[in-house]
Design an enzyme around this catalytic site. Structure first.
Site, mmCIF file in Angstrom:
data_model
loop_
_atom_site.group_PDB
_atom_site.id
_atom_site.type_symbol
_atom_site.label_atom_id
_atom_site.label_comp_id
_atom_site.label_asym_id
_atom_site.label_seq_id
_atom_site.Cartn_x
_atom_site.Cartn_y
_atom_site.Cartn_z
ATOM 1 N N TYR A 51 0.868 -1.272 0.022
ATOM 2 C CA TYR A 51 -0.139 -0.022 -0.011
ATOM 3 C C TYR A 51 0.765 1.264 0.009
ATOM 4 O O TYR A 51 0.238 2.368 0.027
ATOM 5 C CB TYR A 51 -0.783 0.001 1.011
ATOM 6 C CG TYR A 51 -0.014 -0.155 2.626
ATOM 7 C CD1 TYR A 51 0.466 1.090 3.108
ATOM 8 C CD2 TYR A 51 0.168 -1.472 3.052
ATOM 9 C CE1 TYR A 51 1.345 1.037 4.107
ATOM 10 C CE2 TYR A 51 0.981 -1.536 3.993
ATOM 11 C CZ TYR A 51 1.538 -0.380 4.858
ATOM 12 O OH TYR A 51 2.255 -0.302 5.740
ATOM 13 N N GLY A 52 2.141 1.122 0.096
ATOM 14 C CA GLY A 52 3.001 2.239 0.434
ATOM 15 C C GLY A 52 4.149 2.201 -0.690
ATOM 16 O O GLY A 52 3.845 2.160 -1.974
ATOM 17 N N THR A 53 5.219 2.509 -0.164
ATOM 18 C CA THR A 53 6.460 2.713 -1.385
ATOM 19 C C THR A 53 6.988 1.324 -2.235
ATOM 20 O O THR A 53 7.547 1.785 -3.268
ATOM 21 C CB THR A 53 7.755 3.115 -0.310
ATOM 22 O OG1 THR A 53 8.200 1.878 0.444
ATOM 23 C CG2 THR A 53 7.522 4.251 0.383
ATOM 24 N N LEU A 54 6.224 0.478 -1.901
ATOM 25 C CA LEU A 54 6.449 -0.886 -2.835
ATOM 26 C C LEU A 54 5.571 -0.810 -3.886
ATOM 27 O O LEU A 54 5.892 -1.909 -4.757
ATOM 28 C CB LEU A 54 6.264 -2.202 -1.788
ATOM 29 C CG LEU A 54 7.580 -2.114 -0.624
ATOM 30 C CD1 LEU A 54 7.064 -3.321 0.068
ATOM 31 C CD2 LEU A 54 8.755 -2.579 -1.541
ATOM 32 N N GLU A 61 11.479 -4.637 5.744
ATOM 33 C CA GLU A 61 10.581 -4.011 6.654
ATOM 34 C C GLU A 61 11.225 -4.214 8.130
ATOM 35 O O GLU A 61 10.094 -3.754 9.109
ATOM 36 C CB GLU A 61 9.148 -4.513 6.509
ATOM 37 C CG GLU A 61 8.481 -4.306 4.941
ATOM 38 C CD GLU A 61 8.604 -2.648 4.672
ATOM 39 O OE1 GLU A 61 8.723 -1.901 5.220
ATOM 40 O OE2 GLU A 61 8.196 -2.649 3.403
HETATM 41 N N1 PCA Z 1 6.397 -0.359 2.179
HETATM 42 C C1 PCA Z 1 5.368 -1.387 2.531
HETATM 43 C C2 PCA Z 1 4.907 -0.968 3.605
HETATM 44 C C3 PCA Z 1 5.111 0.295 3.958
HETATM 45 C C4 PCA Z 1 6.192 0.657 2.880
HETATM 46 O O1 PCA Z 1 6.662 1.918 2.708
HETATM 47 C C5 PCA Z 1 4.382 -1.487 1.360
HETATM 48 O O2 PCA Z 1 4.442 -0.731 0.219
HETATM 49 O O3 PCA Z 1 3.180 -1.952 1.549
#
Ligand code: PCA
Length: 155
Positions: free
Chosen positions: A7-10, A82
């Site tokens: 949901y984030g930077t990935l 993580e």
């Molecule tokens: N990366 C993971 C968890 C938070 C982040 O920055 C993601 O994208 O789900």
């Protein structure tokens, strides 16, 4: 093999997506976009503007993200990336599938279907984070102007 919701930077187009696509880390195959069936607070916090999903179901928004099918090597890489279990926990989240990758094999997730896959959520957070602005979708380059600081650039 395992399924992971990011949901984030990935996510595709986000600052850490390249780690998912680096075959040295293992394999990750895009399966579908999806959103959580429950609400969670997704905040951008710390001096590095990191997106954090707080494991507080019922607060915030239904969170949009992407489901990937990963091999064990990639799952190990992501756990390490993580900092599981020190900083993040890998738990299971319930999702509603939105748009599925156009695949014909038995893996296809049907839009509207409910599925449970792994997700990384933070184990620790500041008391004021849940009451701050929360997002339904993360974009490092969004209007919020909170530019993500990559791990390599932190002090
Ligand atoms: N990366 C993971 C968890 C938070 C982040 O920055 C993601 O994208 O789900």
């Amino acid at each position: 093999m395992a399924y992971v919701f990011v949901y984030g930077t990935l996510k595709k187009g986000q600052p850490n997506y390249h780690y998912m696509m680096d075959s040295n880390n293992g394999k990750a195959e895009f399966v579908a976009t999806a959103f959580t069936t429950h609400k969670y607070p997704l905040v951008i916090a710390s001096k590095y503007n990191v997106p954090y999903l707080l494991n507080l179901p019922g607060q915030g928004h239904r969170i949009h993200g992407e489901i990937y099918k990963v091999d064990n090597r990639m799952l190990d890489f992501l756990d390490d990336f993580e900092s599981v279990p020190a900083r993040y926990q890998r738990t299971v989240v319930e999702l509603e599938v939105k748009e599925s990758a156009g695949k014909t094999d038995g893996d296809k997730m049907m839009p509207g279907s409910i599925t449970e896959v792994f997700v990384y959520s933070t184990t620790t957070y500041q008391p004021d984070w849940p009451s701050g602005p929360t997002f339904d979708s993360y974009d490092a380059y969004g209007d919020h102007g909170l530019i993500y600081v990559c791990k390599e650039d932190r002090d």
